[in-house]
Design a protein around this motif. Structure first.
Motif, PDB file in Angstrom:
ATOM      1  N   TYR A  37      16.007 -93.631 -60.157  1.00 50.60           N
ATOM      2  CA  TYR A  37      16.750 -93.149 -58.990  1.00 50.60           C
ATOM      3  C   TYR A  37      17.856 -94.133 -58.655  1.00 50.60           C
ATOM      4  CZ  TYR A  37      12.828 -89.974 -58.553  1.00 50.60           C
ATOM      5  OH  TYR A  37      11.883 -89.017 -58.818  1.00 50.60           O
ATOM      6  N   ALA A  38      18.762 -93.704 -57.783  1.00 49.08           N
ATOM      7  CA  ALA A  38      19.907 -94.530 -57.420  1.00 49.08           C
ATOM      8  C   ALA A  38      19.482 -95.780 -56.648  1.00 49.08           C
ATOM      9  CB  ALA A  38      20.892 -93.712 -56.585  1.00 49.08           C
ATOM     10  N   ALA A  39      20.334 -96.787 -56.683  1.00 49.74           N
ATOM     11  CA  ALA A  39      20.075 -98.027 -55.952  1.00 49.74           C
ATOM     12  C   ALA A  39      20.076 -97.769 -54.452  1.00 49.74           C
ATOM     13  CB  ALA A  39      21.131 -99.061 -56.307  1.00 49.74           C
ATOM     14  N   GLY A  40      19.258 -98.541 -53.734  1.00 52.50           N
ATOM     15  CA  GLY A  40      19.258 -98.461 -52.278  1.00 52.50           C
ATOM     16  C   GLY A  40      18.129 -97.665 -51.674  1.00 52.50           C
ATOM     17  N   GLY A  41      17.434 -96.848 -52.469  1.00 51.72           N
ATOM     18  CA  GLY A  41      16.320 -96.062 -51.950  1.00 51.72           C
ATOM     19  C   GLY A  41      15.047 -96.877 -51.875  1.00 51.72           C
ATOM     20  N   VAL A  46      11.449-101.418 -53.527  1.00 50.32           N
ATOM     21  CA  VAL A  46      10.151-101.930 -53.967  1.00 50.32           C
ATOM     22  C   VAL A  46      10.289-102.613 -55.332  1.00 50.32           C
ATOM     23  CG1 VAL A  46       7.824-101.289 -54.709  1.00 50.32           C
ATOM     24  CG2 VAL A  46       8.802-100.270 -52.651  1.00 50.32           C
ATOM     25  N   ALA A  47      11.013-101.970 -56.257  1.00 53.25           N
ATOM     26  CA  ALA A  47      11.182-102.528 -57.604  1.00 53.25           C
ATOM     27  C   ALA A  47      11.878-103.881 -57.557  1.00 53.25           C
ATOM     28  CB  ALA A  47      11.968-101.556 -58.475  1.00 53.25           C
ATOM     29  N   ARG A  48      12.890-104.007 -56.731  1.00 51.06           N
ATOM     30  CA  ARG A  48      13.644-105.264 -56.661  1.00 51.06           C
ATOM     31  C   ARG A  48      12.819-106.370 -55.989  1.00 51.06           C
ATOM     32  NH1 ARG A  48      18.715-104.585 -58.472  1.00 51.06           N
ATOM     33  NH2 ARG A  48      19.327-102.393 -58.759  1.00 51.06           N
ATOM     34  N   ASP A  85       6.229-102.954 -75.862  1.00 50.36           N
ATOM     35  CA  ASP A  85       6.015-104.390 -75.975  1.00 50.36           C
ATOM     36  C   ASP A  85       5.905-105.097 -74.622  1.00 50.36           C
ATOM     37  OD1 ASP A  85       8.626-104.147 -75.114  1.00 50.36           O
ATOM     38  OD2 ASP A  85       9.531-104.950 -76.951  1.00 50.36           O
ATOM     39  N   GLY A  86       5.967-104.310 -73.526  1.00 52.07           N
ATOM     40  CA  GLY A  86       5.839-104.909 -72.205  1.00 52.07           C
ATOM     41  C   GLY A  86       7.142-105.407 -71.618  1.00 52.07           C
ATOM     42  N   TYR A  87       8.251-105.183 -72.332  1.00 51.30           N
ATOM     43  CA  TYR A  87       9.538-105.673 -71.837  1.00 51.30           C
ATOM     44  C   TYR A  87      10.381-104.573 -71.194  1.00 51.30           C
ATOM     45  CZ  TYR A  87       8.474-110.071 -74.082  1.00 51.30           C
ATOM     46  OH  TYR A  87       7.880-111.268 -74.421  1.00 51.30           O
ATOM     47  N   THR A  88       9.903-103.333 -71.240  1.00 53.11           N
ATOM     48  CA  THR A  88      10.549-102.226 -70.537  1.00 53.11           C
ATOM     49  C   THR A  88       9.494-101.506 -69.724  1.00 53.11           C
ATOM     50  OG1 THR A  88      12.127-101.933 -72.360  1.00 53.11           O
ATOM     51  CG2 THR A  88      11.950-100.141 -70.763  1.00 53.11           C
ATOM     52  N   LEU A  89       9.653-101.534 -68.412  1.00 53.60           N
ATOM     53  CA  LEU A  89       8.682-100.963 -67.487  1.00 53.60           C
ATOM     54  C   LEU A  89       9.348 -99.944 -66.579  1.00 53.60           C
ATOM     55  CD1 LEU A  89       7.032-104.360 -66.468  1.00 53.60           C
ATOM     56  CD2 LEU A  89       6.190-102.755 -68.203  1.00 53.60           C
ATOM     57  N   LEU A  90       8.554 -99.090 -66.010  1.00 58.40           N
ATOM     58  CA  LEU A  90       9.039 -98.057 -65.096  1.00 58.40           C
ATOM     59  C   LEU A  90       8.437 -98.270 -63.722  1.00 58.40           C
ATOM     60  CD1 LEU A  90      10.496 -95.176 -64.855  1.00 58.40           C
ATOM     61  CD2 LEU A  90       8.222 -94.216 -65.271  1.00 58.40           C
ATOM     62  N   VAL A  91       9.272 -98.245 -62.702  1.00 58.83           N
ATOM     63  CA  VAL A  91       8.772 -98.190 -61.325  1.00 58.83           C
ATOM     64  C   VAL A  91       9.315 -96.905 -60.728  1.00 58.83           C
ATOM     65  CG1 VAL A  91       8.901 -99.199 -59.017  1.00 58.83           C
ATOM     66  CG2 VAL A  91       8.482-100.668 -60.984  1.00 58.83           C
ATOM     67  N   THR A  92       8.425 -96.012 -60.347  1.00 59.31           N
ATOM     68  CA  THR A  92       8.847 -94.674 -59.950  1.00 59.31           C
ATOM     69  C   THR A  92       7.888 -94.075 -58.929  1.00 59.31           C
ATOM     70  OG1 THR A  92       9.539 -92.511 -60.818  1.00 59.31           O
ATOM     71  CG2 THR A  92       7.557 -93.502 -61.778  1.00 59.31           C
TER      72      THR A  92
END
Length: 325
Positions: A37-41, A46-48, A85-92
């Protein structure tokens, strides 16, 4: 012992020994967290916040990338197809890994086969609110009010297929009311029309609706979830009012997932660090400020939540008739 047996033992020893070694060396390069999703939501926030603390604890940069578009499908698909490999994750949120399966006829990924839950970071309840001109004081009274005025009562949501829409549609069906769904492009315009009386009721996020509830500009009747909200502790849950349907106990959540196939040692390392971060007073306070209940579950707990919510959301989408393609 023959040569093949000896070789098997040797390989088995390498596998057993490599797991702790891998956990000790991970991470050895930057980690990328994709937010679909777009930045700022809220999800991005939470991800940042999580990424910043993860970076400090792991000693490697954690880069948050916003890959928005197509109701979260673009970013989620990018992670589903990434190297495990654990270097790309999703927060959604719930929608991209659950609800979208029922809103779209076809997706480029299957969350049950292509993604693995690492943790449910936090969840968020909804609150049923009405315009103050309505006489209803409880959900049942609202249902009765709507049922006796077929076609004259409308409910708002922040978009077709949103949790707000699915909850409103289910409530209307349960009340046997012919209420009209009015979708908006976001929660802010939805609440403005609720305040103005253009629509009569809706399910809103507690964070956004709370100021209007506390100022008396909106009337709150109940909250979803299995327990009361700490943000609105005076409000009962639907279950307390005798409406214990799974639809009203289910809440939206923000979770972390990874491509299927990430080594267990890496998943365990991530889960350990994420859980520790979510339990810190600073993160707990940050989540509360966003209207979220911090969790930081284990992968097994996250998978159980996923499995529990799957049939409920499938039923809610089917009942609402919502489609996004």
């Amino acid at each position: 012992m023959n040569r093949r047996a000896l070789l098997g033992l040797a390989l088995s020893g390498i596998t057993v020994c490599s797991a702790p070694a891998l956990a000790q060396t991970y991470p050895s390069k930057p980690i990328h967290i994709v937010v679909p999703y777009a930045a700022g939501g809220g999800t991005d926030t939470v991800a940042r916040a999580l990424g910043e603390k993860l970076s400090k604890r792991l000693g490697q940069p954690v880069v948050v990338e916003n890959k928005a578009g197509a109701s979260g499908i673009i970013g989620t698909d990018a992670v589903a197809k990434a190297a495990p490999d654990g270097y790309t994750l999703l927060v959604t949120i719930t929608q991209t890994v659950l609800t979208n399966q029922f809103l779209f006829a076809k997706l480029p990924y299957d969350p049950r086969k292509d993604l693995s839950m690492v943790s449910v970071l936090a969840d968020a309840q909804l609150v049923l609110v009405t315009n103050t001109s309505l006489p209803a004081r409880t959900p049942r009274e609202l249902g009765d009010y709507a049922r006796t005025r077929p076609g004259k009562v409308s409910y708002a949501s922040w978009g077709v297929g949103s949790y707000s829409h699915l909850s409103g549609a289910y409530f209307s069906k349960l009340a046997r009311a012919e209420s009209t769904h009015v979708p908006y492009k976001g929660e802010a315009p939805m609440l403005q029309d609720l305040l103005g009386g253009q629509v009569q009721f809706g399910f809103a996020s507690i964070l956004t609706a709370r100021p209007y509830i506390q100022s008396g500009k909106l009337k709150a009747l109940a909250v979803t979830g299995a327990q009361r909200s700490s943000a609105l502790p005076e409000l009962p849950t639907f279950a307390e009012l005798g409406m214990g349907d799974s639809a009203f106990k289910t809440v939206g959540w923000i979770g972390m997932a990874a491509p299927v196939g990430v080594p267990p040692a890496v998943t365990a390392k991530l889960e350990e660090e994420v859980r520790a971060i979510m339990q810190t007073p600073g993160m707990q306070s940050r989540m509360a400020g966003l209207g979220l209940r911090p969790l930081g579950s284990t992968p097994a707990e996250a998978q159980a939540i996923f499995a529990r919510d799957w049939p409920v959301l499938k039923m809610l989408v089917a009942d609402s008739g919502a489609k996004l393609d």
